[in-house]
Design a protein around this motif. Structure first.
Motif, PDB file in Angstrom:
ATOM      1  N   LEU A  49       1.556  -4.758  -1.150  1.00  0.00           N
ATOM      2  CA  LEU A  49       1.415  -3.339  -0.810  1.00  0.00           C
ATOM      3  C   LEU A  49       1.136  -2.498  -2.055  1.00  0.00           C
ATOM      4  CD1 LEU A  49       4.280  -3.024   1.823  1.00  0.00           C
ATOM      5  CD2 LEU A  49       1.813  -3.193   2.243  1.00  0.00           C
ATOM      6  N   ILE A  50       1.768  -2.821  -3.168  1.00  0.00           N
ATOM      7  CA  ILE A  50       1.506  -2.094  -4.423  1.00  0.00           C
ATOM      8  C   ILE A  50       0.060  -2.307  -4.851  1.00  0.00           C
ATOM      9  CG2 ILE A  50       2.036  -2.064  -6.892  1.00  0.00           C
ATOM     10  CD1 ILE A  50       5.003  -2.617  -6.043  1.00  0.00           C
ATOM     11  N   ALA A  51      -0.405  -3.559  -4.783  1.00  0.00           N
ATOM     12  CA  ALA A  51      -1.794  -3.853  -5.147  1.00  0.00           C
ATOM     13  C   ALA A  51      -2.766  -3.139  -4.215  1.00  0.00           C
ATOM     14  CB  ALA A  51      -2.045  -5.360  -5.128  1.00  0.00           C
ATOM     15  N   ALA A  52      -2.426  -3.063  -2.935  1.00  0.00           N
ATOM     16  CA  ALA A  52      -3.287  -2.381  -1.970  1.00  0.00           C
ATOM     17  C   ALA A  52      -3.311  -0.877  -2.220  1.00  0.00           C
ATOM     18  CB  ALA A  52      -2.826  -2.678  -0.546  1.00  0.00           C
ATOM     19  N   ASP A  53      -2.198  -0.314  -2.663  1.00  0.00           N
ATOM     20  CA  ASP A  53      -2.166   1.120  -2.955  1.00  0.00           C
ATOM     21  C   ASP A  53      -3.020   1.475  -4.165  1.00  0.00           C
ATOM     22  OD1 ASP A  53      -0.651   2.001  -0.860  1.00  0.00           O
ATOM     23  OD2 ASP A  53       1.260   1.891  -1.942  1.00  0.00           O
ATOM     24  N   GLU A  54      -3.231   0.519  -5.056  1.00  0.00           N
ATOM     25  CA  GLU A  54      -4.015   0.778  -6.257  1.00  0.00           C
ATOM     26  C   GLU A  54      -5.513   0.768  -5.988  1.00  0.00           C
ATOM     27  OE1 GLU A  54      -2.636  -2.181  -8.991  1.00  0.00           O
ATOM     28  OE2 GLU A  54      -0.708  -1.173  -9.293  1.00  0.00           O
ATOM     29  N   GLU A  55      -5.952   0.129  -4.928  1.00  0.00           N
ATOM     30  CA  GLU A  55      -7.369   0.037  -4.602  1.00  0.00           C
ATOM     31  C   GLU A  55      -7.592   0.401  -3.141  1.00  0.00           C
ATOM     32  OE1 GLU A  55     -10.017  -0.665  -6.474  1.00  0.00           O
ATOM     33  OE2 GLU A  55      -8.831  -0.950  -8.302  1.00  0.00           O
ATOM     34  N   ARG A  59      -6.570  -1.624   0.403  1.00  0.00           N
ATOM     35  CA  ARG A  59      -5.674  -0.978   1.359  1.00  0.00           C
ATOM     36  C   ARG A  59      -6.324  -0.948   2.737  1.00  0.00           C
ATOM     37  NH1 ARG A  59      -4.794   3.483  -1.109  1.00  0.00           N
ATOM     38  NH2 ARG A  59      -6.253   4.812  -0.008  1.00  0.00           N
ATOM     39  N   VAL A  60      -7.599  -0.578   2.798  1.00  0.00           N
ATOM     40  CA  VAL A  60      -8.303  -0.528   4.077  1.00  0.00           C
ATOM     41  C   VAL A  60      -8.434  -1.933   4.655  1.00  0.00           C
ATOM     42  CG1 VAL A  60     -10.517   0.019   5.167  1.00  0.00           C
ATOM     43  CG2 VAL A  60      -9.508   1.615   3.531  1.00  0.00           C
ATOM     44  N   ALA A  61      -8.795  -2.913   3.809  1.00  0.00           N
ATOM     45  CA  ALA A  61      -8.929  -4.292   4.283  1.00  0.00           C
ATOM     46  C   ALA A  61      -7.597  -4.817   4.811  1.00  0.00           C
ATOM     47  CB  ALA A  61      -9.446  -5.189   3.158  1.00  0.00           C
TER      48      ALA A  61
END
Length: 191
Positions: A49-55, A59-61
């Motif tokens: 989730l942290i990695a997804a919040d950075e990009e 996040r959309v994927a």
């Protein structure tokens, strides 16, 4: 650095608690270990989730991937048994969503101290002088290796070049990293 999406509404997409539970279920099914406690899976999900919040793209994927899992599961991926959930994951294993989850999970799940304790790994040893004098072979959960040669078959012959015997070396040539002159063959190069 996260760049704003073309459509600002995508930037506002956030993970729901239900989506987080689906992500944890994905991790449990994709990396099944009956002895692993919940903590490593929860921490790995948080890192995803942290990695997804950075990009924004990830996040959309991630959000779309988790939604698609529910759609492929008749609305409840978390409610599926392990075999059925694995079949659903196999249907999405080539997607960017699953690749992102897999890459991040492999790097983080098995780097968790609680996982190390469960597996009997004592952690890195470089700061303690290495494993040689610290029980490098004390993993009691591994079976003893069996090396059995059938009695009616001869042991395999070792070929030339094994155990310091070089074949085709020129007299007086002490080089060990270059082929002997007669063993060099050049083939025709074609375009």
């Amino acid at each position: 650095m996260a760049f704003p999406a073309k459509y600002p509404s995508l930037n506002a997409m956030e993970m729901t608690d239900e989506a987080k539970q689906t992500l944890i279920r994905v991790l449990r099914v994709a990396f099944p270990h009956a002895d692993f406690p919940d903590g490593p899976y929860l921490r790995t999900a948080e890192k995803i989730l942290i990695a997804a919040d950075e990009e924004t793209w990830f996040r959309v994927a991630l959000i779309q991937g988790l939604l698609s899992l529910d759609q492929l599961s008749d609305g409840d991926f978390c409610g599926l048994d392990d075999d059925s959930a694995l079949k659903v994951l196999r249907r999405v294993e080539s997607t960017e969503f699953f690749g992102f989850v897999r890459r991040t999970a492999v790097l983080n799940l098995y780097d968790d101290v609680e996982v190390w304790e469960t597996l009997g790994y004592e952690g890195p040893s470089f700061d303690k002088g290495g494993y040689i004098n610290r029980g490098f072979d004390d993993l009691d959960w591994l079976p003893e290796p069996r090396i059995v040669y059938p009695e009616d078959e001869p042991l395999p012959e070792l070929g030339d070049g094994v155990m310091g015997v070089r074949s085709g070396s020129a007299a007086g040539d002490d080089s060990t990293n270059q082929p002997a002159p007669q063993s060099v063959e050049m083939g025709e190069v074609k375009k």
